[in-house]
Design a protein around this motif. Structure first.
Motif, mmCIF file in Angstrom:
data_model
loop_
_atom_site.group_PDB
_atom_site.id
_atom_site.type_symbol
_atom_site.label_atom_id
_atom_site.label_comp_id
_atom_site.label_asym_id
_atom_site.label_seq_id
_atom_site.Cartn_x
_atom_site.Cartn_y
_atom_site.Cartn_z
ATOM 1 N N ARG A 1 0.819 -1.213 0.000
ATOM 2 C CA ARG A 1 0.000 0.000 0.000
ATOM 3 C C ARG A 1 0.856 1.268 0.000
ATOM 4 O O ARG A 1 0.319 2.366 0.029
ATOM 5 C CB ARG A 1 -0.928 -0.012 1.212
ATOM 6 N N ARG A 2 2.168 1.094 -0.003
ATOM 7 C CA ARG A 2 3.133 2.188 -0.050
ATOM 8 C C ARG A 2 3.005 3.112 1.168
ATOM 9 O O ARG A 2 3.074 4.343 1.060
ATOM 10 C CB ARG A 2 3.029 2.966 -1.362
ATOM 11 N N LEU A 3 2.854 2.490 2.334
ATOM 12 C CA LEU A 3 2.792 3.222 3.591
ATOM 13 C C LEU A 3 4.150 3.182 4.276
ATOM 14 O O LEU A 3 4.851 2.170 4.219
ATOM 15 C CB LEU A 3 1.736 2.611 4.518
ATOM 16 N N LEU A 4 4.509 4.269 4.925
ATOM 17 C CA LEU A 4 5.759 4.310 5.679
ATOM 18 C C LEU A 4 5.651 3.391 6.890
ATOM 19 O O LEU A 4 4.740 3.533 7.708
ATOM 20 C CB LEU A 4 6.050 5.742 6.124
ATOM 21 N N GLN A 5 6.598 2.470 7.023
ATOM 22 C CA GLN A 5 6.578 1.515 8.130
ATOM 23 C C GLN A 5 7.473 1.943 9.276
ATOM 24 O O GLN A 5 7.075 1.914 10.434
ATOM 25 C CB GLN A 5 7.002 0.119 7.639
ATOM 26 N N GLY A 6 8.727 2.269 8.961
ATOM 27 C CA GLY A 6 9.653 2.647 10.013
ATOM 28 C C GLY A 6 9.755 1.583 11.079
ATOM 29 O O GLY A 6 9.935 0.395 10.793
ATOM 30 N N ALA A 7 9.592 1.991 12.326
ATOM 31 C CA ALA A 7 9.724 1.067 13.461
ATOM 32 C C ALA A 7 8.422 0.351 13.793
ATOM 33 O O ALA A 7 8.387 -0.453 14.729
ATOM 34 C CB ALA A 7 10.227 1.828 14.676
ATOM 35 N N THR A 8 7.328 0.621 13.038
ATOM 36 C CA THR A 8 6.080 -0.097 13.275
ATOM 37 C C THR A 8 6.251 -1.554 12.877
ATOM 38 O O THR A 8 6.820 -1.854 11.831
ATOM 39 C CB THR A 8 4.922 0.545 12.479
ATOM 40 N N ASP A 9 5.752 -2.452 13.714
ATOM 41 C CA ASP A 9 6.048 -3.878 13.538
ATOM 42 C C ASP A 9 4.967 -4.541 12.683
ATOM 43 O O ASP A 9 3.926 -4.972 13.203
ATOM 44 C CB ASP A 9 6.145 -4.549 14.914
ATOM 45 N N ILE A 10 5.215 -4.641 11.397
ATOM 46 C CA ILE A 10 4.251 -5.173 10.430
ATOM 47 C C ILE A 10 4.777 -6.503 9.887
ATOM 48 O O ILE A 10 5.925 -6.587 9.455
ATOM 49 C CB ILE A 10 4.048 -4.190 9.262
ATOM 50 N N PRO A 11 3.957 -7.567 9.865
ATOM 51 C CA PRO A 11 4.432 -8.871 9.377
ATOM 52 C C PRO A 11 4.499 -8.931 7.851
ATOM 53 O O PRO A 11 3.932 -8.092 7.139
ATOM 54 C CB PRO A 11 3.377 -9.845 9.910
ATOM 55 N N LEU A 12 5.175 -9.941 7.351
ATOM 56 C CA LEU A 12 5.188 -10.218 5.918
ATOM 57 C C LEU A 12 3.796 -10.600 5.434
ATOM 58 O O LEU A 12 2.998 -11.161 6.176
ATOM 59 C CB LEU A 12 6.144 -11.373 5.604
ATOM 60 N N ASN A 13 3.522 -10.323 4.166
ATOM 61 C CA ASN A 13 2.360 -10.912 3.526
ATOM 62 C C ASN A 13 2.805 -12.145 2.738
ATOM 63 O O ASN A 13 3.996 -12.532 2.777
ATOM 64 C CB ASN A 13 1.624 -9.890 2.642
ATOM 65 N N ASP A 14 1.893 -12.778 2.026
ATOM 66 C CA ASP A 14 2.249 -14.006 1.308
ATOM 67 C C ASP A 14 3.304 -13.745 0.238
ATOM 68 O O ASP A 14 4.190 -14.580 0.011
ATOM 69 C CB ASP A 14 1.001 -14.627 0.676
ATOM 70 N N THR A 15 3.217 -12.591 -0.417
ATOM 71 C CA THR A 15 4.232 -12.248 -1.418
ATOM 72 C C THR A 15 5.601 -12.126 -0.755
ATOM 73 O O THR A 15 6.611 -12.605 -1.285
ATOM 74 C CB THR A 15 3.869 -10.934 -2.122
ATOM 75 N N GLY A 16 5.634 -11.502 0.405
ATOM 76 C CA GLY A 16 6.901 -11.351 1.118
ATOM 77 C C GLY A 16 7.499 -12.677 1.528
ATOM 78 O O GLY A 16 8.729 -12.865 1.471
ATOM 79 N N ARG A 17 6.662 -13.627 1.931
ATOM 80 C CA ARG A 17 7.182 -14.953 2.287
ATOM 81 C C ARG A 17 7.739 -15.669 1.056
ATOM 82 O O ARG A 17 8.779 -16.330 1.130
ATOM 83 C CB ARG A 17 6.076 -15.772 2.950
ATOM 84 N N SER B 1 17.222 -7.703 12.096
ATOM 85 C CA SER B 1 16.476 -6.754 12.912
ATOM 86 C C SER B 1 15.444 -7.536 13.731
ATOM 87 O O SER B 1 14.917 -8.551 13.268
ATOM 88 C CB SER B 1 15.763 -5.768 11.988
ATOM 89 N N PRO B 2 15.099 -7.064 14.934
ATOM 90 C CA PRO B 2 14.069 -7.767 15.713
ATOM 91 C C PRO B 2 12.642 -7.522 15.232
ATOM 92 O O PRO B 2 11.722 -8.188 15.720
ATOM 93 C CB PRO B 2 14.273 -7.214 17.129
ATOM 94 N N LEU B 3 12.432 -6.611 14.299
ATOM 95 C CA LEU B 3 11.075 -6.400 13.786
ATOM 96 C C LEU B 3 10.614 -7.647 13.042
ATOM 97 O O LEU B 3 11.382 -8.295 12.335
ATOM 98 C CB LEU B 3 11.024 -5.176 12.877
ATOM 99 N N VAL B 4 9.310 -7.965 13.179
ATOM 100 C CA VAL B 4 8.815 -9.264 12.731
ATOM 101 C C VAL B 4 8.994 -9.483 11.231
ATOM 102 O O VAL B 4 9.254 -10.604 10.786
ATOM 103 C CB VAL B 4 7.337 -9.445 13.154
ATOM 104 N N ARG B 5 8.893 -8.436 10.424
ATOM 105 C CA ARG B 5 9.047 -8.636 8.983
ATOM 106 C C ARG B 5 10.469 -9.049 8.621
ATOM 107 O O ARG B 5 10.669 -9.823 7.682
ATOM 108 C CB ARG B 5 8.632 -7.384 8.213
ATOM 109 N N ALA B 6 11.439 -8.560 9.371
ATOM 110 C CA ALA B 6 12.822 -8.977 9.140
ATOM 111 C C ALA B 6 13.090 -10.347 9.746
ATOM 112 O O ALA B 6 13.751 -11.193 9.139
ATOM 113 C CB ALA B 6 13.788 -7.944 9.720
ATOM 114 N N ARG B 7 12.571 -10.582 10.951
ATOM 115 C CA ARG B 7 12.797 -11.877 11.600
ATOM 116 C C ARG B 7 12.195 -13.022 10.795
ATOM 117 O O ARG B 7 12.811 -14.075 10.639
ATOM 118 C CB ARG B 7 12.209 -11.880 13.016
ATOM 119 N N GLU B 8 10.979 -12.816 10.279
ATOM 120 C CA GLU B 8 10.351 -13.883 9.497
ATOM 121 C C GLU B 8 11.111 -14.121 8.192
ATOM 122 O O GLU B 8 11.303 -15.272 7.783
ATOM 123 C CB GLU B 8 8.892 -13.548 9.202
ATOM 124 N N THR B 9 11.555 -13.038 7.552
ATOM 125 C CA THR B 9 12.395 -13.200 6.359
ATOM 126 C C THR B 9 13.636 -14.009 6.692
ATOM 127 O O THR B 9 14.019 -14.934 5.963
ATOM 128 C CB THR B 9 12.796 -11.818 5.803
#
Length: 208
Positions: free
Chosen positions: A23-39, A60-68
């Motif tokens: 959605r082209r939203l700024l994430q920064g330090a907000t902890d947002i998970p991967l979507n299916d495309t990201g996985r 990084s400890p943020l969930v999108r990086a940890r899951e990656t």
């Protein structure tokens, strides 16, 4: 596999796509998970990295990086993954959750309240790299982090502009990456740890 001269080798990997990326939203330090495309992107990146030998994984400890990192680690046989808060994305403060255009309309004369200075983010990113070199000398390390931090680090270390979404490359066009032994500013020598470091960049396919 370490650098050809025995230096520590680090591949910087940007995390896979999230819904906020889509959605082209700024994430920064907000902890947002991967979507299916990201996985899926993380699995593809793991397959690319599996063509070489790696000895350690950090994120990084943020969930999108940890899951990656966890998905990549499964492909490389590396687990568990250690985390380093110095690899967290640059904070965009009150602008997180907004598009860049919306944020610019809200704060046309400067960054949103609470935005982290890029120089501060780069300093902690460099500290993370030094820690890896000092803790794991001669290792080959996959470091999963975030786009703005990667770009700021590369510009700091290379002393040249980097595109907003650089694709896979090493840092001077050679297979083993760039040896970071340049001086940091003026006559001030680079930190000794940086003289034992080669780096490459592998970016997952998403943009935003």
């Amino acid at each position: 596999m370490s650098g050809r001269d025995g230096s520590t080798r680090i591949a910087l990997v940007r995390h896979g796509e999230t819904e906020w990326n889509r959605r082209r939203l700024l994430q920064g330090a907000t902890d947002i998970p991967l979507n299916d495309t990201g996985r899926s992107q993380a699995r593809q990146t793991g397959a690319v990295l599996a063509a070489e030998s790696w000895t350690a994984l950090v994120s990084s400890p943020l969930v999108r990086a940890r899951e990656t990192a966890e998905i990549i680690g499964a492909a490389l046989g590396l687990a568990p993954c250690r985390t380093d808060p110095d690899l967290i994305e640059r904070s965009y403060g009150a602008a997180e959750g907004l598009t860049r255009e919306h944020a610019h309309r809200e704060w046309p004369h400067g960054p949103a309240p609470g935005t982290e200075e890029i120089s501060a983010a780069v300093l902690r990113g460099r500290r993370a790299l030094r820690t890896l070199v000092e803790d794991l000398p001669g290792a080959s390390i996959v470091a999963v982090t975030h786009g703005a931090l990667v770009r700021g680090l590369l510009e700091s270390l290379l002393g040249e502009p980097v595109p907003p979404h650089p694709q896979r490359r090493d840092l001077r066009g050679a297979p083993h990456g760039r040896r970071l032994d340049r001086r940091e500013r003026g006559d001030r020598p680079a930190h000794p740890a940086c003289r034992r470091l080669t780096m490459s960049l592998i970016q997952t396919a998403h943009v935003g």
